[in-house]
Design a protein around this motif. Structure first.
Motif, mmCIF file in Angstrom:
data_model
loop_
_atom_site.group_PDB
_atom_site.id
_atom_site.type_symbol
_atom_site.label_atom_id
_atom_site.label_comp_id
_atom_site.label_asym_id
_atom_site.label_seq_id
_atom_site.Cartn_x
_atom_site.Cartn_y
_atom_site.Cartn_z
ATOM 1 N N LEU A 1 0.718 -1.279 0.006
ATOM 2 C CA LEU A 1 -0.156 -0.111 -0.007
ATOM 3 C C LEU A 1 0.682 1.417 -0.049
ATOM 4 O O LEU A 1 0.578 2.233 -0.539
ATOM 5 N N ARG A 2 1.827 1.073 0.851
ATOM 6 C CA ARG A 2 2.683 2.483 1.014
ATOM 7 C C ARG A 2 3.504 2.478 -0.416
ATOM 8 O O ARG A 2 3.597 3.668 -1.088
ATOM 9 N N GLN A 3 3.930 1.497 -1.310
ATOM 10 C CA GLN A 3 4.459 1.671 -2.640
ATOM 11 C C GLN A 3 3.403 2.387 -3.423
ATOM 12 O O GLN A 3 3.828 3.122 -4.359
ATOM 13 N N ILE A 4 2.385 1.791 -3.482
ATOM 14 C CA ILE A 4 1.025 2.311 -4.415
ATOM 15 C C ILE A 4 0.934 3.801 -4.052
ATOM 16 O O ILE A 4 0.892 4.456 -5.053
ATOM 17 N N ASN A 5 0.889 4.180 -2.687
ATOM 18 C CA ASN A 5 0.663 5.520 -2.235
ATOM 19 C C ASN A 5 1.735 6.354 -2.763
ATOM 20 O O ASN A 5 1.659 7.300 -3.316
ATOM 21 N N HIS A 6 3.099 5.837 -2.609
ATOM 22 C CA HIS A 6 4.231 6.749 -3.123
ATOM 23 C C HIS A 6 4.168 7.019 -4.720
ATOM 24 O O HIS A 6 4.223 8.214 -4.954
ATOM 25 N N LEU A 7 3.852 6.096 -5.455
ATOM 26 C CA LEU A 7 4.256 6.035 -6.864
ATOM 27 C C LEU A 7 2.722 7.036 -7.286
ATOM 28 O O LEU A 7 3.044 7.800 -8.385
ATOM 29 N N TYR A 8 1.628 6.717 -6.782
ATOM 30 C CA TYR A 8 0.252 7.492 -7.078
ATOM 31 C C TYR A 8 0.802 8.956 -6.697
ATOM 32 O O TYR A 8 0.563 9.819 -7.787
ATOM 33 N N LYS A 9 1.179 9.241 -5.738
ATOM 34 C CA LYS A 9 1.280 10.630 -5.285
ATOM 35 C C LYS A 9 2.486 11.378 -6.092
ATOM 36 O O LYS A 9 2.383 12.520 -6.437
ATOM 37 N N LYS A 10 3.426 10.593 -6.362
ATOM 38 C CA LYS A 10 4.571 11.146 -7.169
ATOM 39 C C LYS A 10 3.995 11.323 -8.598
ATOM 40 O O LYS A 10 4.472 12.548 -9.255
ATOM 41 N N MET A 11 3.190 10.630 -9.102
ATOM 42 C CA MET A 11 2.713 11.052 -10.530
ATOM 43 C C MET A 11 1.865 12.186 -10.366
ATOM 44 O O MET A 11 1.897 13.194 -11.257
ATOM 45 N N LEU A 12 1.011 12.315 -9.436
ATOM 46 C CA LEU A 12 0.176 13.332 -9.352
ATOM 47 C C LEU A 12 0.967 14.647 -9.113
ATOM 48 O O LEU A 12 0.441 15.794 -9.473
ATOM 49 N N THR A 13 1.927 14.775 -8.328
ATOM 50 C CA THR A 13 2.634 15.778 -7.946
ATOM 51 C C THR A 13 3.383 16.345 -9.122
ATOM 52 O O THR A 13 3.311 17.313 -9.521
ATOM 53 N N LYS A 14 3.857 15.246 -10.231
ATOM 54 C CA LYS A 14 4.401 15.793 -11.250
ATOM 55 C C LYS A 14 3.520 16.365 -12.305
ATOM 56 O O LYS A 14 3.582 17.408 -13.099
ATOM 57 N N GLU A 15 2.230 15.733 -12.290
ATOM 58 C CA GLU A 15 1.230 16.272 -13.240
ATOM 59 C C GLU A 15 0.837 17.591 -12.879
ATOM 60 O O GLU A 15 0.322 18.321 -13.498
ATOM 61 N N LEU A 16 0.657 17.920 -11.363
ATOM 62 C CA LEU A 16 0.307 19.115 -10.925
ATOM 63 C C LEU A 16 1.155 20.187 -10.562
ATOM 64 O O LEU A 16 1.178 21.113 -9.638
ATOM 65 N N SER A 17 2.693 19.841 -11.220
ATOM 66 C CA SER A 17 3.754 20.712 -10.642
ATOM 67 C C SER A 17 3.637 21.980 -10.891
ATOM 68 O O SER A 17 4.146 22.855 -10.057
ATOM 69 N N ALA A 18 2.957 22.738 -11.863
ATOM 70 C CA ALA A 18 2.528 23.932 -12.027
ATOM 71 C C ALA A 18 2.104 24.742 -10.966
ATOM 72 O O ALA A 18 2.251 25.691 -10.584
ATOM 73 N N PHE A 19 1.374 23.762 -9.844
ATOM 74 C CA PHE A 19 0.677 24.467 -8.999
ATOM 75 C C PHE A 19 1.419 24.608 -7.657
ATOM 76 O O PHE A 19 1.087 25.185 -6.574
ATOM 77 N N GLU A 20 2.608 24.053 -7.680
ATOM 78 C CA GLU A 20 3.509 23.811 -6.484
ATOM 79 C C GLU A 20 2.495 23.551 -5.116
ATOM 80 O O GLU A 20 2.824 24.265 -4.309
ATOM 81 N N LEU A 21 1.842 22.151 -5.144
ATOM 82 C CA LEU A 21 1.055 22.239 -4.212
ATOM 83 C C LEU A 21 1.960 21.201 -2.983
ATOM 84 O O LEU A 21 1.078 21.090 -2.110
ATOM 85 N N ASP A 22 2.812 20.804 -3.326
ATOM 86 C CA ASP A 22 3.672 19.939 -2.361
ATOM 87 C C ASP A 22 2.729 18.914 -1.815
ATOM 88 O O ASP A 22 2.713 18.828 -0.516
ATOM 89 N N HIS A 23 2.278 17.988 -2.567
ATOM 90 C CA HIS A 23 1.247 16.812 -2.188
ATOM 91 C C HIS A 23 -0.099 17.211 -1.440
ATOM 92 O O HIS A 23 -0.715 16.463 -0.771
ATOM 93 N N HIS A 24 -0.468 18.724 -1.531
ATOM 94 C CA HIS A 24 -1.392 19.139 -0.564
ATOM 95 C C HIS A 24 -2.701 19.185 -1.682
ATOM 96 O O HIS A 24 -3.667 19.913 -1.043
ATOM 97 N N PHE A 25 -2.795 18.659 -2.934
ATOM 98 C CA PHE A 25 -4.058 18.787 -3.716
ATOM 99 C C PHE A 25 -5.139 18.154 -2.829
ATOM 100 O O PHE A 25 -6.355 18.558 -3.327
ATOM 101 N N GLU A 26 -4.977 17.113 -1.903
ATOM 102 C CA GLU A 26 -5.977 16.497 -1.622
ATOM 103 C C GLU A 26 -6.798 17.404 -0.505
ATOM 104 O O GLU A 26 -8.059 17.106 -0.498
ATOM 105 N N ALA A 27 -5.818 18.148 0.123
ATOM 106 C CA ALA A 27 -6.646 19.248 0.953
ATOM 107 C C ALA A 27 -7.487 20.139 0.296
ATOM 108 O O ALA A 27 -8.636 20.375 0.612
ATOM 109 N N LEU A 28 -7.164 20.752 -0.856
ATOM 110 C CA LEU A 28 -7.752 21.299 -1.680
ATOM 111 C C LEU A 28 -9.045 20.597 -2.391
ATOM 112 O O LEU A 28 -10.339 21.320 -2.168
#
Length: 143
Positions: free
Chosen positions: A11-38
């Motif tokens: 689960l940790r590995q899936i979470n890491h890869l998933y968040k890494k891809m989302l962070t890359k996809e959303l890099s223009a927003f500079e959200l630092d993994h905080h997209f879930e809060a938004l």
């Protein structure tokens, strides 16, 4: 010797890869993994306190304080004191954050499609069902 498999490792590995891809996809927003809060704030139809946000994100209150500070610095949220209880603070999305929610949602959908590629709907439904059951089993024991 018996090989013991940690459920959390997969689960940790899936979470890491998933968040890494989302962070890359959303890099223009500079959200630092905080997209879930938004996203969580974006679906609320009433004011959300810091404590409620911690519950929604399933993190401790000190973690929410740092998330809020980061998002406030980026001008993506606004903090407002509750007039009825000055110790309580409401967290609101800024207009910039509100306008970015559709893009964030599309990015999540895109990454979800990549993650779910080649997996039958029935198997995916079973995965979510089993994940929920594991969580409920562990929550019962944690209380």
């Amino acid at each position: 010797m018996k090989h013991v498999q940690l459920i959390s490792r997969s689960l940790r590995q899936i979470n890491h890869l998933y968040k890494k891809m989302l962070t890359k996809e959303l890099s223009a927003f500079e959200l630092d993994h905080h997209f879930e809060a938004l996203l969580m704030l974006g679906i609320q139809d009433h004011p959300v306190t810091q404590n409620q946000l911690a519950e929604l994100l399933q993190v401790d209150k000190s973690r929410v304080v740092s998330i809020i500070a980061y998002l406030e610095q980026k001008k993506l949220i606004k903090i407002e004191k509750n007039p009825a209880d000055r110790r309580e603070h409401y967290v609101h999305l800024s207009s910039d954050a509100v306008s970015s929610i559709p893009y964030i949602e599309r990015s999540v959908e895109k990454i979800n499609e990549l993650a779910e590629f080649g997996i039958e709907d029935e198997k995916l439904a079973t995965f979510f069902e089993v994940s929920e059951m594991i969580q409920q089993n562990l929550l019962k024991q944690a209380i």
